[in-house]
Design a protein around this motif. Structure first.
Motif, PDB file in Angstrom:
ATOM      1  N   VAL A   1      40.670  69.355  -0.397  1.00 23.07           N
ATOM      2  CA  VAL A   1      41.431  69.546  -1.333  1.00 23.07           C
ATOM      3  C   VAL A   1      42.736  69.175  -0.886  1.00 23.07           C
ATOM      4  O   VAL A   1      43.312  69.605   0.145  1.00 23.07           O
ATOM      5  CB  VAL A   1      41.509  71.048  -1.836  1.00 23.07           C
ATOM      6  CG1 VAL A   1      42.606  71.400  -2.894  1.00 23.07           C
ATOM      7  CG2 VAL A   1      40.207  71.499  -2.303  1.00 23.07           C
ATOM      8  N   HIS A   2      43.595  68.382  -1.747  1.00 26.88           N
ATOM      9  CA  HIS A   2      44.911  67.892  -1.369  1.00 26.88           C
ATOM     10  C   HIS A   2      45.845  67.876  -2.535  1.00 26.88           C
ATOM     11  O   HIS A   2      45.333  67.856  -3.780  1.00 26.88           O
ATOM     12  CB  HIS A   2      44.973  66.454  -0.876  1.00 26.88           C
ATOM     13  CG  HIS A   2      44.348  66.499   0.692  1.00 26.88           C
ATOM     14  ND1 HIS A   2      45.119  66.339   1.840  1.00 26.88           N
ATOM     15  CD2 HIS A   2      43.261  66.567   1.110  1.00 26.88           C
ATOM     16  CE1 HIS A   2      44.486  66.619   2.759  1.00 26.88           C
ATOM     17  NE2 HIS A   2      43.244  66.508   2.498  1.00 26.88           N
ATOM     18  N   MET A   3      47.114  67.782  -2.335  1.00 26.37           N
ATOM     19  CA  MET A   3      47.974  67.461  -3.327  1.00 26.37           C
ATOM     20  C   MET A   3      48.756  65.929  -3.076  1.00 26.37           C
ATOM     21  O   MET A   3      49.119  65.797  -1.710  1.00 26.37           O
ATOM     22  CB  MET A   3      49.182  68.587  -3.522  1.00 26.37           C
ATOM     23  CG  MET A   3      48.539  69.799  -3.788  1.00 26.37           C
ATOM     24  SD  MET A   3      47.961  70.151  -5.344  1.00 26.37           S
ATOM     25  CE  MET A   3      46.574  71.423  -4.904  1.00 26.37           C
ATOM     26  N   ASN A   4      49.271  65.357  -4.173  1.00 30.91           N
ATOM     27  CA  ASN A   4      49.914  63.871  -3.892  1.00 30.91           C
ATOM     28  C   ASN A   4      51.084  63.912  -3.998  1.00 30.91           C
ATOM     29  O   ASN A   4      51.648  64.934  -4.240  1.00 30.91           O
ATOM     30  CB  ASN A   4      49.191  63.175  -4.978  1.00 30.91           C
ATOM     31  CG  ASN A   4      48.540  61.712  -4.443  1.00 30.91           C
ATOM     32  OD1 ASN A   4      48.962  61.265  -3.380  1.00 30.91           O
ATOM     33  ND2 ASN A   4      47.746  61.207  -5.132  1.00 30.91           N
TER      34      ASN A   4
ATOM     35  N   THR B   1      54.643  74.123  -0.577  1.00 32.76           N
ATOM     36  CA  THR B   1      53.984  73.227   0.409  1.00 32.76           C
ATOM     37  C   THR B   1      52.447  72.919  -0.097  1.00 32.76           C
ATOM     38  O   THR B   1      52.037  73.731  -0.556  1.00 32.76           O
ATOM     39  CB  THR B   1      54.106  73.633   1.853  1.00 32.76           C
ATOM     40  OG1 THR B   1      53.246  74.881   1.942  1.00 32.76           O
ATOM     41  CG2 THR B   1      55.183  73.824   2.583  1.00 32.76           C
ATOM     42  N   GLU B   2      52.438  71.578   0.284  1.00 34.03           N
ATOM     43  CA  GLU B   2      51.005  71.298  -0.105  1.00 34.03           C
ATOM     44  C   GLU B   2      49.963  72.167   0.490  1.00 34.03           C
ATOM     45  O   GLU B   2      48.987  72.418   0.006  1.00 34.03           O
ATOM     46  CB  GLU B   2      50.614  69.791   0.216  1.00 34.03           C
ATOM     47  CG  GLU B   2      49.402  69.206  -0.125  1.00 34.03           C
ATOM     48  CD  GLU B   2      49.149  67.943   0.297  1.00 34.03           C
ATOM     49  OE1 GLU B   2      49.947  67.056   1.066  1.00 34.03           O
ATOM     50  OE2 GLU B   2      47.736  67.674   0.471  1.00 34.03           O
ATOM     51  N   SER B   3      50.118  72.273   1.972  1.00 29.92           N
ATOM     52  CA  SER B   3      49.119  73.199   2.628  1.00 29.92           C
ATOM     53  C   SER B   3      48.943  74.534   2.060  1.00 29.92           C
ATOM     54  O   SER B   3      47.687  74.931   2.017  1.00 29.92           O
ATOM     55  CB  SER B   3      49.698  73.237   4.252  1.00 29.92           C
ATOM     56  OG  SER B   3      50.958  74.054   4.082  1.00 29.92           O
TER      57      SER B   3
ATOM     58  N   GLY C   1      43.488  71.014   2.659  1.00 31.82           N
ATOM     59  CA  GLY C   1      44.197  69.898   3.778  1.00 31.82           C
ATOM     60  C   GLY C   1      45.071  70.328   4.328  1.00 31.82           C
ATOM     61  O   GLY C   1      45.634  71.367   3.718  1.00 31.82           O
ATOM     62  N   HIS C   2      45.675  69.866   5.516  1.00 35.68           N
ATOM     63  CA  HIS C   2      46.724  70.121   6.150  1.00 35.68           C
ATOM     64  C   HIS C   2      46.800  71.456   6.735  1.00 35.68           C
ATOM     65  O   HIS C   2      45.610  72.111   7.047  1.00 35.68           O
ATOM     66  CB  HIS C   2      48.218  70.054   5.327  1.00 35.68           C
ATOM     67  CG  HIS C   2      48.179  68.599   4.783  1.00 35.68           C
ATOM     68  ND1 HIS C   2      48.399  67.756   5.827  1.00 35.68           N
ATOM     69  CD2 HIS C   2      47.699  68.380   3.629  1.00 35.68           C
ATOM     70  CE1 HIS C   2      48.221  66.486   4.528  1.00 35.68           C
ATOM     71  NE2 HIS C   2      47.855  66.786   3.494  1.00 35.68           N
ATOM     72  N   GLY C   3      47.925  72.246   7.139  1.00 42.72           N
ATOM     73  CA  GLY C   3      47.950  73.865   7.626  1.00 42.72           C
ATOM     74  C   GLY C   3      48.772  73.582   9.038  1.00 42.72           C
ATOM     75  O   GLY C   3      49.021  72.560   9.672  1.00 42.72           O
TER      76      GLY C   3
HETATM   77 ZN   LIG Z   1      47.166  65.825   1.671  1.00 44.23          ZN
END
Ligand SMILES: [Zn+2]
Length: 232
Positions: free
Chosen positions: A130-133, A66-68, A50-52
């Motif tokens: 795939v993500h982080m909350n 960072t989550e990305s 996820g993200h980027g």
């Molecule tokens: Zn996310």
């Protein structure tokens, strides 16, 4: 006359036998799959970090992770596990660049369309995003698995992964949830979005970055996928 006849008959029998042996040898050599077993099916998994790019997603307060970036680490770890089990892996992103077109006015839309395009082209058996909350309260913790409403196979996959994570990973939520996410809604394949943990929880922010934890988490996530296929 009689002797000649016998010799001719013998010759015919030998010729027929030789032909039969030749045909059997040919069939055995050129069609061994039909005779032995059906070839093993190779499963394709799309892993979507996820993200980027400009969209870093959630940020850990303690370490500024960072989550990305973390999504990419989990994606690569899961990729290694899946490949060890003989899976064909397709990634939506392999580096920190965003998936959106640089000229796009709506970068989020452009990015999601790119993810959709990659997923459709891969024709996958399973999709894992795939993500982080993150949450305003730092007390929130634990992984959570989402699936798209109406995607029955997606729900089965989500339940299987939730079960495997819950059994082996501290604080992992047992119950899967419906999630209204583009990456889940854009495909008919069994698809899940895994929030691996909370970057807004200082303890989990540190834990999520530990190599050993990452390996363990991805291994048990993948075991959930394997058990989904075994019940299919
Ligand atoms: Zn996310």
């Amino acid at each position: 006359m009689k002797t000649t006849f016998l010799i001719v008959k013998k010759k015919t029998i030998i010729t027929v036998l030789l032909c039969a042996i030749a045909i059997c040898t040919f069939c055995g050599a050129y069609f061994p799959i039909k005779a032995s077993a059906t070839p093993k099916a190779v499963h394709t998994i799309v892993i979507d970090a996820g993200h980027g790019g400009k969209d870093g997603g959630a940020v850990g307060k303690k370490t500024q992770v960072t989550e990305s970036w973390l999504n990419l680490q989990y994606t690569m770890t899961l990729k290694n596990v899946a490949e060890q089990f003989g899976y064909r892996v397709v990634l939506t992103r392999e580096d920190m660049n965003g998936l959106y077109s640089p000229l796009a006015t709506n970068k989020k839309r452009s990015e999601m369309e790119k993810r959709e395009k990659i997923i459709k082209k891969a024709n996958p058996d399973v999709v894992v995003s795939v993500h982080m909350n993150s949450f305003p309260s730092s007390a929130a913790h634990g992984s959570q698995v989402y699936y798209a409403s109406g995607n029955q196979a997606g729900q089965m996959l989500a339940d299987s992964v939730s079960g495997s994570l819950h059994k082996n990973i501290k604080n992992a939520k047992l119950t899967s949830k419906v999630g209204d996410f583009y990456v889940l809604n854009c495909t008919q394949s069994p698809a899940i979005l895994v929030e691996c943990g909370f970057l807004s929880n200082p303890e989990e922010e540190m834990l999520l970055q530990e190599q050993e934890y990452m390996q363990k988490f991805c291994y048990h996530l993948f075991c959930g996928i394997l058990s989904f296929f075994s019940f299919e």
